[in-house]
Design a protein around this motif. Structure first.
Motif, PDB file in Angstrom:
ATOM      1  N   LEU A  33       0.819  -1.211   0.000  1.00  0.00           N
ATOM      2  CA  LEU A  33       0.000   0.000   0.000  1.00  0.00           C
ATOM      3  C   LEU A  33       0.853   1.262   0.000  1.00  0.00           C
ATOM      4  O   LEU A  33       0.373   2.341  -0.356  1.00  0.00           O
ATOM      5  CB  LEU A  33      -0.934   0.001   1.221  1.00  0.00           C
ATOM      6  CG  LEU A  33      -2.054  -1.031   1.204  1.00  0.00           C
ATOM      7  CD1 LEU A  33      -2.796  -1.038   2.539  1.00  0.00           C
ATOM      8  CD2 LEU A  33      -3.030  -0.758   0.065  1.00  0.00           C
ATOM      9  N   ASN A  34       2.098   1.108   0.401  1.00  0.00           N
ATOM     10  CA  ASN A  34       3.010   2.240   0.434  1.00  0.00           C
ATOM     11  C   ASN A  34       3.994   2.237  -0.741  1.00  0.00           C
ATOM     12  O   ASN A  34       5.044   2.882  -0.684  1.00  0.00           O
ATOM     13  CB  ASN A  34       3.764   2.273   1.757  1.00  0.00           C
ATOM     14  CG  ASN A  34       2.935   2.841   2.893  1.00  0.00           C
ATOM     15  OD1 ASN A  34       2.952   4.037   3.143  1.00  0.00           O
ATOM     16  ND2 ASN A  34       2.198   1.968   3.575  1.00  0.00           N
ATOM     17  N   GLY A  35       3.641   1.493  -1.797  1.00  0.00           N
ATOM     18  CA  GLY A  35       4.385   1.593  -3.035  1.00  0.00           C
ATOM     19  C   GLY A  35       5.400   0.504  -3.323  1.00  0.00           C
ATOM     20  O   GLY A  35       6.021   0.501  -4.382  1.00  0.00           O
ATOM     21  N   TYR A  36       5.563  -0.445  -2.402  1.00  0.00           N
ATOM     22  CA  TYR A  36       6.498  -1.540  -2.665  1.00  0.00           C
ATOM     23  C   TYR A  36       5.850  -2.566  -3.599  1.00  0.00           C
ATOM     24  O   TYR A  36       4.665  -2.877  -3.481  1.00  0.00           O
ATOM     25  CB  TYR A  36       6.889  -2.242  -1.368  1.00  0.00           C
ATOM     26  CG  TYR A  36       7.944  -1.522  -0.557  1.00  0.00           C
ATOM     27  CD1 TYR A  36       9.284  -1.923  -0.586  1.00  0.00           C
ATOM     28  CD2 TYR A  36       7.607  -0.444   0.252  1.00  0.00           C
ATOM     29  CE1 TYR A  36      10.254  -1.270   0.164  1.00  0.00           C
ATOM     30  CE2 TYR A  36       8.572   0.231   1.009  1.00  0.00           C
ATOM     31  CZ  TYR A  36       9.880  -0.197   0.959  1.00  0.00           C
ATOM     32  OH  TYR A  36      10.839   0.456   1.702  1.00  0.00           O
ATOM     33  N   ALA A  37       6.651  -3.100  -4.509  1.00  0.00           N
ATOM     34  CA  ALA A  37       6.177  -4.153  -5.409  1.00  0.00           C
ATOM     35  C   ALA A  37       6.439  -5.518  -4.776  1.00  0.00           C
ATOM     36  O   ALA A  37       7.297  -5.660  -3.895  1.00  0.00           O
ATOM     37  CB  ALA A  37       6.911  -4.064  -6.744  1.00  0.00           C
ATOM     38  N   ASP A  38       5.697  -6.526  -5.226  1.00  0.00           N
ATOM     39  CA  ASP A  38       5.918  -7.885  -4.719  1.00  0.00           C
ATOM     40  C   ASP A  38       7.370  -8.313  -4.918  1.00  0.00           C
ATOM     41  O   ASP A  38       7.933  -9.042  -4.097  1.00  0.00           O
ATOM     42  CB  ASP A  38       4.990  -8.874  -5.442  1.00  0.00           C
ATOM     43  CG  ASP A  38       3.549  -8.747  -4.987  1.00  0.00           C
ATOM     44  OD1 ASP A  38       3.305  -8.205  -3.895  1.00  0.00           O
ATOM     45  OD2 ASP A  38       2.657  -9.203  -5.737  1.00  0.00           O
ATOM     46  N   SER A  39       7.969  -7.847  -5.999  1.00  0.00           N
ATOM     47  CA  SER A  39       9.342  -8.227  -6.330  1.00  0.00           C
ATOM     48  C   SER A  39      10.375  -7.607  -5.395  1.00  0.00           C
ATOM     49  O   SER A  39      11.566  -7.911  -5.482  1.00  0.00           O
ATOM     50  CB  SER A  39       9.668  -7.832  -7.772  1.00  0.00           C
ATOM     51  OG  SER A  39       9.480  -6.439  -7.965  1.00  0.00           O
ATOM     52  N   GLN A  40       9.917  -6.740  -4.485  1.00  0.00           N
ATOM     53  CA  GLN A  40      10.812  -6.108  -3.516  1.00  0.00           C
ATOM     54  C   GLN A  40      10.659  -6.687  -2.109  1.00  0.00           C
ATOM     55  O   GLN A  40      11.352  -6.262  -1.196  1.00  0.00           O
ATOM     56  CB  GLN A  40      10.556  -4.598  -3.461  1.00  0.00           C
ATOM     57  CG  GLN A  40      10.901  -3.850  -4.734  1.00  0.00           C
ATOM     58  CD  GLN A  40      10.471  -2.404  -4.656  1.00  0.00           C
ATOM     59  OE1 GLN A  40       9.291  -2.079  -4.560  1.00  0.00           O
ATOM     60  NE2 GLN A  40      11.447  -1.502  -4.679  1.00  0.00           N
ATOM     61  N   LEU A  41       9.754  -7.641  -1.939  1.00  0.00           N
ATOM     62  CA  LEU A  41       9.424  -8.150  -0.613  1.00  0.00           C
ATOM     63  C   LEU A  41       9.746  -9.641  -0.516  1.00  0.00           C
ATOM     64  O   LEU A  41       9.216 -10.453  -1.278  1.00  0.00           O
ATOM     65  CB  LEU A  41       7.941  -7.916  -0.312  1.00  0.00           C
ATOM     66  CG  LEU A  41       7.459  -6.457  -0.439  1.00  0.00           C
ATOM     67  CD1 LEU A  41       5.951  -6.380  -0.251  1.00  0.00           C
ATOM     68  CD2 LEU A  41       8.184  -5.552   0.558  1.00  0.00           C
ATOM     69  N   TYR A  42      10.582 -10.000   0.446  1.00  0.00           N
ATOM     70  CA  TYR A  42      11.032 -11.386   0.612  1.00  0.00           C
ATOM     71  C   TYR A  42      10.937 -11.797   2.083  1.00  0.00           C
ATOM     72  O   TYR A  42      11.442 -11.097   2.958  1.00  0.00           O
ATOM     73  CB  TYR A  42      12.482 -11.539   0.161  1.00  0.00           C
ATOM     74  CG  TYR A  42      12.708 -11.330  -1.313  1.00  0.00           C
ATOM     75  CD1 TYR A  42      12.821 -12.418  -2.180  1.00  0.00           C
ATOM     76  CD2 TYR A  42      12.812 -10.044  -1.853  1.00  0.00           C
ATOM     77  CE1 TYR A  42      13.043 -12.231  -3.538  1.00  0.00           C
ATOM     78  CE2 TYR A  42      13.029  -9.846  -3.204  1.00  0.00           C
ATOM     79  CZ  TYR A  42      13.141 -10.941  -4.038  1.00  0.00           C
ATOM     80  OH  TYR A  42      13.356 -10.763  -5.385  1.00  0.00           O
ATOM     81  N   ALA A  43      10.300 -12.924   2.347  1.00  0.00           N
ATOM     82  CA  ALA A  43      10.201 -13.441   3.714  1.00  0.00           C
ATOM     83  C   ALA A  43      11.113 -14.654   3.868  1.00  0.00           C
ATOM     84  O   ALA A  43      10.951 -15.660   3.170  1.00  0.00           O
ATOM     85  CB  ALA A  43       8.753 -13.818   4.038  1.00  0.00           C
ATOM     86  N   PHE A  44      12.067 -14.538   4.762  1.00  0.00           N
ATOM     87  CA  PHE A  44      13.024 -15.610   5.040  1.00  0.00           C
ATOM     88  C   PHE A  44      12.414 -16.570   6.063  1.00  0.00           C
ATOM     89  O   PHE A  44      11.879 -16.151   7.073  1.00  0.00           O
ATOM     90  CB  PHE A  44      14.316 -15.000   5.589  1.00  0.00           C
ATOM     91  CG  PHE A  44      15.303 -15.991   6.137  1.00  0.00           C
ATOM     92  CD1 PHE A  44      15.882 -16.951   5.318  1.00  0.00           C
ATOM     93  CD2 PHE A  44      15.679 -15.953   7.480  1.00  0.00           C
ATOM     94  CE1 PHE A  44      16.800 -17.868   5.825  1.00  0.00           C
ATOM     95  CE2 PHE A  44      16.605 -16.855   7.992  1.00  0.00           C
ATOM     96  CZ  PHE A  44      17.164 -17.811   7.165  1.00  0.00           C
TER      97      PHE A  44
END
Length: 221
Positions: free
Chosen positions: A53-64
């Motif tokens: 919602l704050n502008g991050y794309a899915d391609s920028q988010l990674y859960a370890f």
């Protein structure tokens, strides 16, 4: 589509300059989320929604995801490999790390003992067990909990010398209503920007939109 676009940019650079070029990720660093004790990558679903919602794309988010019962040292080594993968996939020089609970120990060991601070721009800790918690006495059958006990050799080493090595920016968020990090002030890290929230429960940090908004502002600072 994003990967196709990046590939096209790399091809244009090669054609124009005649040398291989690695496309760098635009905008903020990719974010690596590190869960805590008894957690999993799915813990970050609400946080990721807030980031989108704050502008991050899915391609920028990674859960370890890692085995929370094993030594935090082993988990930190696995995190190192995960960060290398994210950097290679995105073309980013650095990542930002957002952690919760015991994830603070995993990510700090990576940054301090394994040189990870060179690959991390910002480190944000939500209710992190950064100085341990007395609650760990209830799960001493696990290596991770023994290390999470205040005064353990692991904690003593992590919290000696420079607590915030390198040029990375460090921040924590903690609350008297935590209930799991005991004492709750043990989330604080010497040299970090330590933020006390009004009243947030331990698991509540994972979905508190106000706190997550502050974290996003911090990562973008």
């Amino acid at each position: 589509m994003r990967r196709i676009f990046v590939s096209l940019l790399a091809g244009i650079a090669l054609a124009v300059f005649g040398t291989p070029a690695v496309a760098q990720a635009a905008g903020p660093n990719p974010v690596v989320f590190v869960h805590g004790y008894m957690g999993s990558a799915s813990n970050w679903s609400s946080a990721m929604t807030q980031f989108r919602l704050n502008g991050y794309a899915d391609s920028q988010l990674y859960a370890f995801e890692y085995d929370w019962s094993q030594s935090n040292k082993q988990s930190a080594a696995e995190l190192a490999g995960f960060v290398d993968h994210v950097r290679a996939e995105t073309g980013a020089d650095k990542v930002d790390i957002v952690n919760h609970s015991m994830g603070g120990l995993v990510s700090r060991w990576y940054m301090k003992e394994l040189g990870g601070h060179e690959q991390v721009g910002h480190w944000a800790s939500l209710a992190g067990a950064n100085q341990g918690t007395t609650a760990a006495s209830s799960c001493l059958q696990y290596a991770s909990c023994r290390e999470m006990t205040p005064g353990s050799d692991f904690e003593e080493r992590l919290n000696s010398g420079d607590w915030t090595p390198g040029a990375s920016e460090y921040a924590t968020w903690y609350s008297a209503c935590d209930g799991v990090i005991i004492p709750y002030t043990n989330t604080r890290v010497l040299g970090a920007d330590n933020n006390r929230t009004t009243c947030t429960t331990h698991l509540g940090f994972l979905s508190d939109t106000s706190v997550l908004g502050d974290v996003i502002d911090f990562l973008e600072s």
